[in-house]
Design an enzyme around this catalytic site. Structure first.
Site, PDB file in Angstrom:
ATOM      1  N   CYS A   1      10.543  -8.986  -3.672  1.00 18.98           N
ATOM      2  CA  CYS A   1       9.868  -7.715  -3.374  1.00 18.98           C
ATOM      3  C   CYS A   1      10.723  -6.809  -2.498  1.00 18.98           C
ATOM      4  O   CYS A   1      10.405  -5.635  -2.309  1.00 18.98           O
ATOM      5  CB  CYS A   1       8.516  -7.976  -2.708  1.00 18.98           C
ATOM      6  SG  CYS A   1       7.220  -8.447  -3.871  1.00 18.98           S
TER       7      CYS A   1
ATOM      8  N   ASP B   1      -2.871  -7.329  -0.583  1.00 17.52           N
ATOM      9  CA  ASP B   1      -1.894  -8.385  -0.310  1.00 17.52           C
ATOM     10  C   ASP B   1      -0.639  -7.753   0.284  1.00 17.52           C
ATOM     11  O   ASP B   1      -0.228  -6.661  -0.103  1.00 17.52           O
ATOM     12  CB  ASP B   1      -1.587  -9.223  -1.552  1.00 17.52           C
ATOM     13  CG  ASP B   1      -1.107  -8.410  -2.736  1.00 17.52           C
ATOM     14  OD1 ASP B   1      -1.264  -7.171  -2.728  1.00 17.52           O
ATOM     15  OD2 ASP B   1      -0.566  -9.007  -3.675  1.00 17.52           O
TER      16      ASP B   1
ATOM     17  N   ASP C   1      -3.562   1.461  -5.042  1.00 15.56           N
ATOM     18  CA  ASP C   1      -4.233   0.166  -4.910  1.00 15.56           C
ATOM     19  C   ASP C   1      -3.433  -0.922  -5.608  1.00 15.56           C
ATOM     20  O   ASP C   1      -2.440  -0.654  -6.272  1.00 15.56           O
ATOM     21  CB  ASP C   1      -5.653   0.242  -5.491  1.00 15.56           C
ATOM     22  CG  ASP C   1      -6.639  -0.500  -4.615  1.00 15.56           C
ATOM     23  OD1 ASP C   1      -6.360  -1.670  -4.287  1.00 15.56           O
ATOM     24  OD2 ASP C   1      -7.663   0.084  -4.246  1.00 15.56           O
ATOM     25  N   ASP C   2      -3.867  -2.168  -5.437  1.00 21.30           N
ATOM     26  CA  ASP C   2      -3.097  -3.297  -5.930  1.00 21.30           C
ATOM     27  C   ASP C   2      -3.144  -3.427  -7.446  1.00 21.30           C
ATOM     28  O   ASP C   2      -2.265  -4.035  -8.047  1.00 21.30           O
ATOM     29  CB  ASP C   2      -3.613  -4.586  -5.285  1.00 21.30           C
ATOM     30  CG  ASP C   2      -3.408  -4.558  -3.789  1.00 21.30           C
ATOM     31  OD1 ASP C   2      -2.256  -4.667  -3.353  1.00 21.30           O
ATOM     32  OD2 ASP C   2      -4.398  -4.414  -3.052  1.00 21.30           O
TER      33      ASP C   2
END
Length: 339
Positions: free
Chosen positions: A11, A219, A43-44
């Protein structure tokens, strides 16, 4: 001799949030009565309503290698991709592989990557239904994941409320450790601590939080704890966080003190530092807050009333949960870091 992958970043390879926002604001938005959560809120995952009691979650995540072991890389990349469904409060239905792989690499390595990913999909309770692969100069792997959720149970990443408590379910510092380990500057013990957390599904935390008043959830990944908490505050609130309560990999703190940091962490610092006040005055503390996480834990914003009971339930379920701070009224900065 077992083949190893070249380390490229996990990431940590994400495009910086500032550059990404400049692009996303220019993309024409489509509308639909079915669309409950889109990319406008960062958003995720996206959520589409199918019936009054059923919605589907759609998400996609992939990245270059952050560890040299193909099997471990597959497990971590899959765990990371599946996590977005859990951050929305849903359950995994199915997944498809996304593969970029060099033409001149040993295909046995790709087999190990896919094996690791398939095992995590199975552990998540999902069905691996296919995928797509192309040749590329460096390996990249991830999943496109579909999940299910009740439309009234969606957890958004920007809905925290005043006086909510903040809970984090995995230690931070994995970005610093995997980078330092790849150049021989971190110990095997610290590397194993980081990779154990990165291959742990957030499923086990998600199965607990569905029974509690969680106002917001995300997360913690490429934008680090600071970036994802600022998203959660959404400019409407501020937060106090307490470094001595935040779970972190001790050797990551020591690496940061020696200025062993990541490029992604510096991009996060450049983007978010004007919204963060560090009362501790410690550079290493800031580096951990900005450190990009690969397959990080869930960050929860939960009511005061439910906090103690939720923490106990998470710990009973074997989840490493810590109360790290509190949502307060908006002030001159978004986040204040205390000891």
């Amino acid at each position: 001799m077992k083949e190893k992958l070249m380390i490229c970043g996990g990431c940590n390879a994400k495009i910086g949030p500032g550059d990404l926002n400049k692009i996303l604001t220019k993309i024409p938005q489509t509308t639909s009565e079915r669309l409950l959560v889109g990319f406008d809120t960062s958003d995720d995952a996206a959520v589409l309503k199918m019936t009054d009691d059923l919605a589907i979650i759609q998400t996609l995540d992939f990245f270059p290698t952050m560890v040299s072991d193909p099997y471990l890389y597959g497990k971590i990349a899959a765990t990371n991709a599946l996590s977005d469904v859990y951050a929305m409060g849903g359950e995994v239905l199915s997944a498809m592989n996304i593969v970029c792989f060099p033409e001149n690499y040993d295909l046995e390595m790709l087999g190990e990557i896919l094996k690791g990913g398939a095992e995590k999909v199975k552990e998540a309770g999902g069905v691996l239904v296919g995928g797509h692969s192309i040749h590329d100069s460096t390996p990249k792997y991830g999943l496109s994941v579909t999940g299910l959720i009740h439309p009234d149970k969606i957890l958004k990443n920007n809905n925290c409320q005043l006086n909510d408590n903040l809970i984090l379910t995995k230690p931070i510092g994995s970005g610093i450790i995997t980078t330092a380990y790849s150049v021989g500057e971190a110990s095997e013990k610290a590397f194993l601590e980081a990779t154990e957390a990165m291959q742990t599904l957030n499923k086990y935390a998600a199965e607990v939080i569905v029974d509690y008043d969680v106002n917001s959830c995300t997360d913690v990944t490429g934008f680090g704890l600071a970036g994802h908490l600022l998203e959660m505050l959404a400019g409407a609130y501020s937060a106090n966080i307490y470094f001595d309560k935040i779970p972190y990999i001790m050797e990551a703190y020591e690496c940061a003190k020696e200025c062993l940091v990541t490029a992604g962490g510096q991009r996060n610092r450049n983007q978010f530092s004007n919204q963060v006040e560090n009362i501790t005055q410690e550079f290493a503390v800031e580096e951990l807050i900005y450190d990009p996480q690969t397959s990080g834990g869930l960050l929860l914003s939960v009511t005061e009333k439910e906090t103690d009971e939720l923490l106990l339930a998470l710990l009973d379920a074997g989840v490493s949960a810590s109360l790290i701070g509190k949502v307060i009224e908006k002030n001159k900065v978004g986040i204040t870091i205390y000891n």
